[in-house]
Design a protein around this motif. Structure first.
Motif, PDB file in Angstrom:
ATOM      1  N   ALA A  25       0.824  -1.203   0.000  1.00 14.68           N
ATOM      2  CA  ALA A  25       0.000   0.000   0.000  1.00 14.68           C
ATOM      3  C   ALA A  25       0.863   1.261   0.000  1.00 14.68           C
ATOM      4  O   ALA A  25       0.544   2.251  -0.672  1.00 14.68           O
ATOM      5  CB  ALA A  25      -0.931  -0.013   1.208  1.00 14.68           C
ATOM      6  N   ALA A  26       1.961   1.227   0.752  1.00 15.48           N
ATOM      7  CA  ALA A  26       2.863   2.381   0.767  1.00 15.48           C
ATOM      8  C   ALA A  26       3.459   2.618  -0.617  1.00 15.48           C
ATOM      9  O   ALA A  26       3.582   3.763  -1.064  1.00 15.48           O
ATOM     10  CB  ALA A  26       3.965   2.163   1.798  1.00 15.48           C
ATOM     11  N   LYS A  27       3.831   1.552  -1.290  1.00 18.35           N
ATOM     12  CA  LYS A  27       4.383   1.683  -2.641  1.00 18.35           C
ATOM     13  C   LYS A  27       3.340   2.208  -3.622  1.00 18.35           C
ATOM     14  O   LYS A  27       3.682   2.936  -4.567  1.00 18.35           O
ATOM     15  CB  LYS A  27       4.925   0.340  -3.117  1.00 18.35           C
ATOM     16  CG  LYS A  27       6.206  -0.095  -2.421  1.00 18.35           C
ATOM     17  CD  LYS A  27       6.695  -1.439  -2.943  1.00 18.35           C
ATOM     18  CE  LYS A  27       8.014  -1.835  -2.287  1.00 18.35           C
ATOM     19  NZ  LYS A  27       8.506  -3.144  -2.773  1.00 18.35           N
ATOM     20  N   LEU A  28       2.068   1.838  -3.412  1.00 21.43           N
ATOM     21  CA  LEU A  28       1.002   2.327  -4.284  1.00 21.43           C
ATOM     22  C   LEU A  28       0.799   3.828  -4.128  1.00 21.43           C
ATOM     23  O   LEU A  28       0.343   4.496  -5.063  1.00 21.43           O
ATOM     24  CB  LEU A  28      -0.304   1.599  -3.973  1.00 21.43           C
ATOM     25  CG  LEU A  28      -0.425   0.158  -4.489  1.00 21.43           C
ATOM     26  CD1 LEU A  28      -1.653  -0.517  -3.892  1.00 21.43           C
ATOM     27  CD2 LEU A  28      -0.500   0.143  -6.012  1.00 21.43           C
ATOM     28  N   GLY A  29       1.109   4.365  -2.953  1.00 21.86           N
ATOM     29  CA  GLY A  29       0.967   5.801  -2.737  1.00 21.86           C
ATOM     30  C   GLY A  29       0.059   6.194  -1.600  1.00 21.86           C
ATOM     31  O   GLY A  29      -0.232   7.394  -1.429  1.00 21.86           O
ATOM     32  N   PHE A  30      -0.414   5.230  -0.775  1.00 19.84           N
ATOM     33  CA  PHE A  30      -1.147   5.610   0.427  1.00 19.84           C
ATOM     34  C   PHE A  30      -0.243   6.469   1.297  1.00 19.84           C
ATOM     35  O   PHE A  30       0.929   6.141   1.512  1.00 19.84           O
ATOM     36  CB  PHE A  30      -1.593   4.361   1.193  1.00 19.84           C
ATOM     37  CG  PHE A  30      -2.805   3.679   0.625  1.00 19.84           C
ATOM     38  CD1 PHE A  30      -4.072   3.946   1.133  1.00 19.84           C
ATOM     39  CD2 PHE A  30      -2.688   2.780  -0.423  1.00 19.84           C
ATOM     40  CE1 PHE A  30      -5.195   3.319   0.612  1.00 19.84           C
ATOM     41  CE2 PHE A  30      -3.803   2.151  -0.956  1.00 19.84           C
ATOM     42  CZ  PHE A  30      -5.073   2.417  -0.442  1.00 19.84           C
ATOM     43  N   ASP A  31      -0.772   7.566   1.804  1.00 23.69           N
ATOM     44  CA  ASP A  31       0.051   8.491   2.587  1.00 23.69           C
ATOM     45  C   ASP A  31       0.397   7.932   3.964  1.00 23.69           C
ATOM     46  O   ASP A  31       1.475   8.196   4.486  1.00 23.69           O
ATOM     47  CB  ASP A  31      -0.676   9.826   2.742  1.00 23.69           C
ATOM     48  CG  ASP A  31      -0.952  10.471   1.400  1.00 23.69           C
ATOM     49  OD1 ASP A  31       0.002  10.999   0.796  1.00 23.69           O
ATOM     50  OD2 ASP A  31      -2.115  10.435   0.938  1.00 23.69           O
ATOM     51  N   ASP A  32      -0.548   7.206   4.553  1.00 23.35           N
ATOM     52  CA  ASP A  32      -0.344   6.594   5.867  1.00 23.35           C
ATOM     53  C   ASP A  32      -0.745   5.134   5.807  1.00 23.35           C
ATOM     54  O   ASP A  32      -1.632   4.750   5.026  1.00 23.35           O
ATOM     55  CB  ASP A  32      -1.235   7.219   6.959  1.00 23.35           C
ATOM     56  CG  ASP A  32      -0.970   8.680   7.233  1.00 23.35           C
ATOM     57  OD1 ASP A  32      -0.263   9.313   6.427  1.00 23.35           O
ATOM     58  OD2 ASP A  32      -1.494   9.180   8.233  1.00 23.35           O
ATOM     59  N   ILE A  33      -0.128   4.343   6.682  1.00 24.91           N
ATOM     60  CA  ILE A  33      -0.621   3.017   7.021  1.00 24.91           C
ATOM     61  C   ILE A  33      -1.066   3.094   8.474  1.00 24.91           C
ATOM     62  O   ILE A  33      -0.277   3.477   9.346  1.00 24.91           O
ATOM     63  CB  ILE A  33       0.458   1.933   6.860  1.00 24.91           C
ATOM     64  CG1 ILE A  33       1.005   1.932   5.428  1.00 24.91           C
ATOM     65  CG2 ILE A  33      -0.092   0.575   7.251  1.00 24.91           C
ATOM     66  CD1 ILE A  33      -0.033   1.662   4.355  1.00 24.91           C
TER      67      ILE A  33
END
Length: 530
Positions: A350-358
């Motif tokens: 998800a971080a690689k996809l571009g979500f700003d936060d996990i």
């Protein structure tokens, strides 16, 4: 200077050999035997550090033959030293090596002219270098940073940052730019004696103002649910959407490529992650991806079918733990490496996809007495420590990809960390923010001196969050509370929601996350962002 003791900048090493007159044969003998006697254990710089002194390995050797060492007298600073012979060497028997400069001599009484005398001057230095690191600031997670610091005795100290050597200037300062810094940047300094000082700095990125509303994957797929939330962003009353990546059922909302998610049938593909991110980022909004970590019925049921019960929280007899109203096969085992890696893989993707936060939820153990629970693989660790380490492992993976990491926690965790294994100071060491669920309807009467918390949203939120502020002090983390935008026992309209927002702001917390299971958020409670 280190302390008040002068440091020797270089060790003097001398060799003296007495030989007969230089005949042709004597010249040949001098050339071939002049380095027969050697001192082992001093190193090329003639400096012994703390490790060398605690286990000295000084010995005299010769290439000619062990018999040549039969009558060797060894002295340290002019005093005889006990020795013994082994493996063709004369070994010094643990001499006392005080700090400072020493002279070791070896004299042969064998009568051999070429083995007359040898001496070495060396220095004992057991004081590790002093290392000072400057704070490191990043514009966002994963952004390039420059690590700066200073060491003593710059000419003799080697520095490495994140495992790579760094030049030290004459004044002892050093710096290194890291294009993709890890969450924790390790720095070490080693002097000529092998004494090492280690330190680390975190690439601290200030957490941006976040005013978010929660949406499920199914909710995003429904225009009737999604559009009112997007309108609040257009009206500048919110600036963030918190969207489920993996929910309470264990379902993954987008078309994940994580192998285990596909293997167990967790991928539901309810929204296109790229399109969602493009849409929200195009509106100037942030996107927080929520991962329900250890409450995961899909993974639990699949693991039980496959005979992999080590992935499950168990009862003392080894059977799956009955999670009460959550169900028997509902909680996975936070101590299991496969379970941990599954959640970290989703977070990293998800971080690689571009979500700003996990943002992790259910990053805890199930409710219940520890005596009724079993966590295969936990060993001697406490559940609290294991879960904090899981948070640290996740941050190491998502930080280089540019994502912040948050953890959702129970309101009671500030005062009762062992009840569900959420140690706030420990977790805050490895997270960018803590998200306490301080919903007024979830507090018992009398908590924090509030007779009826549900009817007193300002008081209970303000007092409980003040406790969390104390818990995270000095960690670098911030607090982003979950606030209640739903009615449970007491009607909550715009005033009750606004009271919670004001209460958090009174504790210096201007970011917040709103929860409403049906995503029906009250815009009248929200002021316009400036």
């Amino acid at each position: 200077m280190r302390g008040h003791r002068p440091r020797i900048r270089s060790a003097v090493i001398t060799i003296s050999l007495v030989v007969p007159a230089c005949t042709a044969l004597g010249a040949f003998a001098l050339q071939s035997l002049s380095h027969q006697l050697r001192v082992e254990g001093l190193g090329s710089e003639g400096v012994l550090g703390r490790a060398d002194v605690s286990n000295p390995r000084l010995a005299i050797t010769t290439k000619a033959g062990a018999d040549d060492l039969a009558e060797l007298e060894v002295r340290l600073d002019g005093k005889p030293v006990h020795t013994h012979r082994a493996d063709g060497r004369v070994i010094l028997d643990a001499p006392v090596l005080a700090e400072g400069r020493h002279k070791l001599t070896a004299t042969s009484h064998s009568g051999l002219p070429f083995l007359h005398d040898i001496s070495r001057t060396f220095t004992v230095d057991t004081t590790a270098p002093k290392l000072r690191l400057s704070p490191v600031r990043a514009t966002r997670p994963g952004a390039p940073v420059t690590v700066r610091g200073r060491v003593e005795d710059a000419g003799r100290v080697k520095v490495s940052i994140a495992g790579a050597p760094v030049p030290v200037r004459d004044d002892g300062t050093f710096s290194r730019r890291l294009e993709r810094p890890p969450a924790r940047i390790d720095v070490s300094a080693m002097d000529a004696g092998g004494n090492v000082t280690r330190g680390h700095v975190d690439a601290v990125a200030p957490y941006p103002l976040t005013r978010a509303a929660h949406l499920t994957a199914i909710g995003w797929a429904s225009p009737e649910v999604r559009e009112p939330v997007l309108q609040l962003i257009k009206d500048r009353k919110l600036n963030t959407v918190e969207l489920d990546i993996k929910d309470e059922d264990g379902e993954v909302g987008y078309d994940s490529t994580v192998p285990l998610a596909r293997e167990i049938g967790a991928v539901k593909n309810r929204y296109d992650a790229h399109k969602v991110l493009d849409t929200l980022h195009g509106m100037g909004a942030r996107v927080v991806g929520r991962i329900v970590a250890f409450r995961d019925p899909l993974l639990a049921q699949a693991s039980h079918r496959q005979g992999k019960d080590h992935r499950l929280v168990q009862a003392p007899d080894g059977s799956p733990y009955d999670g009460g109203h959550y169900g028997k096969l509902s909680f996975t085992n936070f101590a299991d490496p496969e379970v941990r890696q599954y959640n970290i893989a989703l977070a990293t993707e998800a971080a690689k996809l571009g979500f700003d936060d996990i943002l992790y939820d259910y990053v805890r153990r199930p409710d219940g007495k520890l005596s009724t629970l079993r966590f295969p693989g936990l060993g001697d660790q406490t559940p609290e420590k294991s879960i904090a380490e899981f948070v640290a492992d996740t941050r190491r993976s998502v930080r280089p990809e540019g994502a912040y990491l948050g953890v959702s926690v129970f309101g009671i965790a500030a005062t009762r960390p062992t009840e569900i294994a959420q140690d706030i100071p420990a977790m805050a060491q490895h997270a960018d923010y803590i998200a306490p669920m301080v919903y007024p309807s979830h507090w018992a009467a009398g908590e924090y001196g509030v007779a009826s918390p549900n009817a007193s949203p300002y008081e209970i939120v303000n007092r409980s969050l003040a406790d969390f502020a104390k818990q995270i002090k000095g960690t670098g983390a911030t607090i982003v509370p979950w606030l209640q935008d739903f009615s449970l026992g007491v009607h909550y309209g715009p005033n009750e929601v606004a009271d919670q927002i004001r209460a958090a702001a009174g504790d210096g917390m201007n970011s917040f996350l709103l929860w409403n299971a049906g995503a029906a958020y009250q815009g009248a409670a929200l002021a316009t962002l400036r």
